[in-house]
Design a protein around this motif. Structure first.
Motif, mmCIF file in Angstrom:
data_model
loop_
_atom_site.group_PDB
_atom_site.id
_atom_site.type_symbol
_atom_site.label_atom_id
_atom_site.label_comp_id
_atom_site.label_asym_id
_atom_site.label_seq_id
_atom_site.Cartn_x
_atom_site.Cartn_y
_atom_site.Cartn_z
ATOM 1 N N ASP A 1 0.838 -1.195 0.000
ATOM 2 C CA ASP A 1 0.000 0.000 0.000
ATOM 3 C C ASP A 1 0.887 1.266 0.000
ATOM 4 O O ASP A 1 1.802 1.392 0.822
ATOM 5 C CB ASP A 1 -0.877 -0.043 1.259
ATOM 6 C CG ASP A 1 -1.761 1.174 1.358
ATOM 7 O OD1 ASP A 1 -2.709 1.279 0.579
ATOM 8 O OD2 ASP A 1 -1.454 2.061 2.204
ATOM 9 N N THR A 2 0.610 2.174 -0.933
ATOM 10 C CA THR A 2 1.477 3.355 -1.077
ATOM 11 C C THR A 2 1.472 4.217 0.178
ATOM 12 O O THR A 2 2.537 4.668 0.641
ATOM 13 C CB THR A 2 1.054 4.200 -2.300
ATOM 14 O OG1 THR A 2 1.112 3.372 -3.458
ATOM 15 C CG2 THR A 2 1.961 5.397 -2.496
ATOM 16 N N ASP A 3 0.287 4.436 0.755
ATOM 17 C CA ASP A 3 0.217 5.293 1.957
ATOM 18 C C ASP A 3 0.970 4.659 3.117
ATOM 19 O O ASP A 3 1.726 5.337 3.817
ATOM 20 C CB ASP A 3 -1.251 5.545 2.329
ATOM 21 C CG ASP A 3 -1.907 6.489 1.338
ATOM 22 O OD1 ASP A 3 -1.454 7.643 1.237
ATOM 23 O OD2 ASP A 3 -2.841 6.065 0.634
ATOM 24 N N GLU A 4 0.773 3.370 3.290
ATOM 25 C CA GLU A 4 1.472 2.632 4.359
ATOM 26 C C GLU A 4 2.996 2.747 4.157
ATOM 27 O O GLU A 4 3.770 2.978 5.082
ATOM 28 C CB GLU A 4 0.997 1.168 4.273
ATOM 29 C CG GLU A 4 1.708 0.174 5.156
ATOM 30 C CD GLU A 4 1.407 0.393 6.625
ATOM 31 O OE1 GLU A 4 0.431 1.092 6.933
ATOM 32 O OE2 GLU A 4 2.204 -0.114 7.454
ATOM 33 N N GLY A 5 3.411 2.629 2.909
ATOM 34 C CA GLY A 5 4.841 2.666 2.589
ATOM 35 C C GLY A 5 5.483 4.015 2.845
ATOM 36 O O GLY A 5 6.713 4.119 2.970
ATOM 37 N N LEU A 6 4.663 5.068 2.941
ATOM 38 C CA LEU A 6 5.232 6.408 3.149
ATOM 39 C C LEU A 6 5.873 6.589 4.523
ATOM 40 O O LEU A 6 6.451 7.643 4.808
ATOM 41 C CB LEU A 6 4.169 7.481 2.913
ATOM 42 C CG LEU A 6 3.902 7.787 1.429
ATOM 43 C CD1 LEU A 6 2.677 8.668 1.269
ATOM 44 C CD2 LEU A 6 5.122 8.458 0.801
ATOM 45 N N LYS A 7 5.815 5.539 5.349
ATOM 46 C CA LYS A 7 6.517 5.652 6.630
ATOM 47 C C LYS A 7 8.035 5.736 6.430
ATOM 48 O O LYS A 7 8.766 6.061 7.354
ATOM 49 C CB LYS A 7 6.137 4.531 7.590
ATOM 50 C CG LYS A 7 6.392 3.130 7.118
ATOM 51 C CD LYS A 7 5.887 2.175 8.208
ATOM 52 C CE LYS A 7 6.203 0.717 7.945
ATOM 53 N NZ LYS A 7 5.635 0.168 6.708
ATOM 54 N N TRP A 8 8.492 5.495 5.184
ATOM 55 C CA TRP A 8 9.926 5.690 4.919
ATOM 56 C C TRP A 8 10.338 7.139 5.201
ATOM 57 O O TRP A 8 11.488 7.409 5.555
ATOM 58 C CB TRP A 8 10.303 5.326 3.481
ATOM 59 C CG TRP A 8 9.827 6.301 2.418
ATOM 60 C CD1 TRP A 8 8.686 6.196 1.681
ATOM 61 C CD2 TRP A 8 10.475 7.509 1.989
ATOM 62 N NE1 TRP A 8 8.572 7.268 0.816
ATOM 63 C CE2 TRP A 8 9.659 8.090 0.983
ATOM 64 C CE3 TRP A 8 11.650 8.156 2.337
ATOM 65 C CZ2 TRP A 8 9.987 9.286 0.332
ATOM 66 C CZ3 TRP A 8 11.982 9.360 1.695
ATOM 67 C CH2 TRP A 8 11.157 9.908 0.707
ATOM 68 N N THR A 9 9.396 8.058 5.064
ATOM 69 C CA THR A 9 9.746 9.467 5.245
ATOM 70 C C THR A 9 10.213 9.721 6.678
ATOM 71 O O THR A 9 11.273 10.313 6.889
ATOM 72 C CB THR A 9 8.563 10.396 4.893
ATOM 73 O OG1 THR A 9 7.394 9.949 5.596
ATOM 74 C CG2 THR A 9 8.276 10.394 3.398
ATOM 75 N N SER A 10 9.446 9.209 7.651
ATOM 76 C CA SER A 10 9.895 9.456 9.034
ATOM 77 C C SER A 10 11.157 8.660 9.343
ATOM 78 O O SER A 10 12.036 9.141 10.067
ATOM 79 C CB SER A 10 8.785 9.188 10.055
ATOM 80 O OG SER A 10 7.998 8.125 9.652
ATOM 81 N N ALA A 11 11.291 7.469 8.728
ATOM 82 C CA ALA A 11 12.517 6.679 8.971
ATOM 83 C C ALA A 11 13.761 7.440 8.503
ATOM 84 O O ALA A 11 14.837 7.294 9.076
ATOM 85 C CB ALA A 11 12.409 5.332 8.264
ATOM 86 N N LEU A 12 13.607 8.258 7.467
ATOM 87 C CA LEU A 12 14.768 8.990 6.923
ATOM 88 C C LEU A 12 14.766 10.475 7.308
ATOM 89 O O LEU A 12 15.518 11.264 6.747
ATOM 90 C CB LEU A 12 14.817 8.853 5.396
ATOM 91 C CG LEU A 12 15.155 7.448 4.861
ATOM 92 C CD1 LEU A 12 15.174 7.426 3.346
ATOM 93 C CD2 LEU A 12 16.502 6.973 5.389
ATOM 94 N N GLY A 13 13.891 10.834 8.234
ATOM 95 C CA GLY A 13 13.874 12.220 8.716
ATOM 96 C C GLY A 13 13.301 13.210 7.711
ATOM 97 O O GLY A 13 13.625 14.399 7.748
ATOM 98 N N VAL A 14 12.438 12.710 6.809
ATOM 99 C CA VAL A 14 11.849 13.571 5.787
ATOM 100 C C VAL A 14 10.453 14.006 6.219
ATOM 101 O O VAL A 14 9.671 13.192 6.711
ATOM 102 C CB VAL A 14 11.748 12.782 4.440
ATOM 103 C CG1 VAL A 14 10.841 13.489 3.443
ATOM 104 C CG2 VAL A 14 13.126 12.551 3.862
ATOM 105 N N ARG A 15 10.138 15.301 5.995
ATOM 106 C CA ARG A 15 8.760 15.765 6.219
ATOM 107 C C ARG A 15 8.230 16.257 4.894
ATOM 108 O O ARG A 15 8.835 17.115 4.258
ATOM 109 C CB ARG A 15 8.726 16.890 7.245
ATOM 110 C CG ARG A 15 8.903 16.338 8.649
ATOM 111 C CD ARG A 15 8.797 17.418 9.689
ATOM 112 N NE ARG A 15 7.520 18.140 9.616
ATOM 113 C CZ ARG A 15 7.314 19.289 10.268
ATOM 114 N NH1 ARG A 15 8.255 19.816 10.994
ATOM 115 N NH2 ARG A 15 6.137 19.887 10.172
ATOM 116 N N LEU A 16 7.091 15.717 4.448
ATOM 117 C CA LEU A 16 6.551 16.139 3.138
ATOM 118 C C LEU A 16 5.967 17.530 3.236
ATOM 119 O O LEU A 16 5.551 17.961 4.295
ATOM 120 C CB LEU A 16 5.486 15.136 2.679
ATOM 121 C CG LEU A 16 6.012 13.722 2.377
ATOM 122 C CD1 LEU A 16 4.860 12.820 1.972
ATOM 123 C CD2 LEU A 16 7.060 13.741 1.280
#
Ligand SMILES: O=C(O)C(=O)[C@@H](O)CO
Ligand SMILES: [Mg+2]
Length: 257
Positions: free
Chosen positions: A242-257
């Motif tokens: 799931d694309t939305d579920e996968g967006l947790k990569w952002t917090s893992a890498l310190g990214v804020r959209l």
């Protein structure tokens, strides 16, 4: 930390393009980029992203996937077809308000490479004149994914960009393609910095979310900041699920959209 755009060629593959735009906005993206949106009327596309206040970045020149084609700009003997396709891309880009076109080179057999190079340069000069207000992007594709493609390394892309000598022509630095076959991604980024017009990312080698990758994306984003990159980083990956579920990569890498 750089800014991130949603590549809607790959993200939210479970829904049509206009719904992907809604999903990108809901997830917090502020910009989108597309692959081949041509089936969607430009007015509908424009209304969809404007409604969310998104920015729109680029599209690709058309391909004929049914014929196994992946662009025509460097394909010997297909100049007329390339020019028709480019005109269609420029018209579409202007209609939706996009700012760049990835000019796809296509597959060229090694024995026709010299001819392909000549044609590519000729077509790029022509295309740049047709659309001086748009940035034309060149993107080498790694040999694992597209073995017959005209070019595969950042060095080849930079050399074509320099040889064309066209002001609105830039290199698309896709860290996935560079990492897949060249490695030393930050070094390559620094080497070609002066000609880079857009950046894309995905995990190497899986091409999924960038949090499980041979490329150290924390270091890559730091390098972009150090170099003063003010453009967008395109999230051009194939979600594991799931694309939305996968967006947790952002917090893992310190990214804020
Ligand atoms: O594959 C990529 O990488 C791209 O950026 C596409 O635009 C072309 O396949
Ligand atoms: Mg790419």
């Amino acid at each position: 930390m750089p800014k991130f755009s949603a590549n809607l060629g790959f993200l939210w593959p479970d829904r049509p393009l206009l719904a992907r735009i809604d999903a990108a906005a809901a997830a917090g993206f502020k910009a989108i980029e597309l692959h081949w949106p041509y089936d969607v009327p430009p007015a509908d596309l424009r209304a969809a992203y404007k409604r969310h206040g998104l920015e729109i970045l680029g599209i690709n020149t058309p391909i004929d996937a049914a014929k196994g084609e992946f662009g025509l700009a460097a394909v010997p003997g297909r100049q007329q077809d390339f020019r028709e396709g480019f005109s269609r891309a420029a018209t579409y880009a202007h209609a939706i308000g996009a700012r760049s076109i990835h000019v796809m080179a296509g597959d060229v057999p090694p024995e026709r490479r010299a001819e392909g190079t000549e044609q590519f340069l000729d077509n790029l000069a022509w295309a740049a004149e047709q659309a001086p207000d748009l940035t034309l992007l060149l993107e080498p594709l790694n040999k694992h994914d597209r073995p017959g493609y005209f070019y595969s390394t950042s060095g080849e892309g930079a050399a074509i960009t320099a040889a064309a000598g066209v002001p609105n022509l830039k290199l698309m630095f896709d860290a996935y393609h560079v990492g897949r076959t060249e490695g030393h991604v930050v070094e390559r980024l620094e080497q070609h910095w002066g000609v880079i017009g857009h950046v894309q990312i995905a995990a190497v080698p899986s091409r999924t979310e960038p949090d499980d990758s041979e490329v150290d994306y924390r270091a890559f984003f730091t390098a972009l900041d150090r170099l003063g990159y003010s453009g967008w980083v395109g999230c051009e990956y194939k979600p594991r699920g799931d694309t939305d579920e996968g967006l947790k990569w952002t917090s893992a890498l310190g990214v804020r959209l």
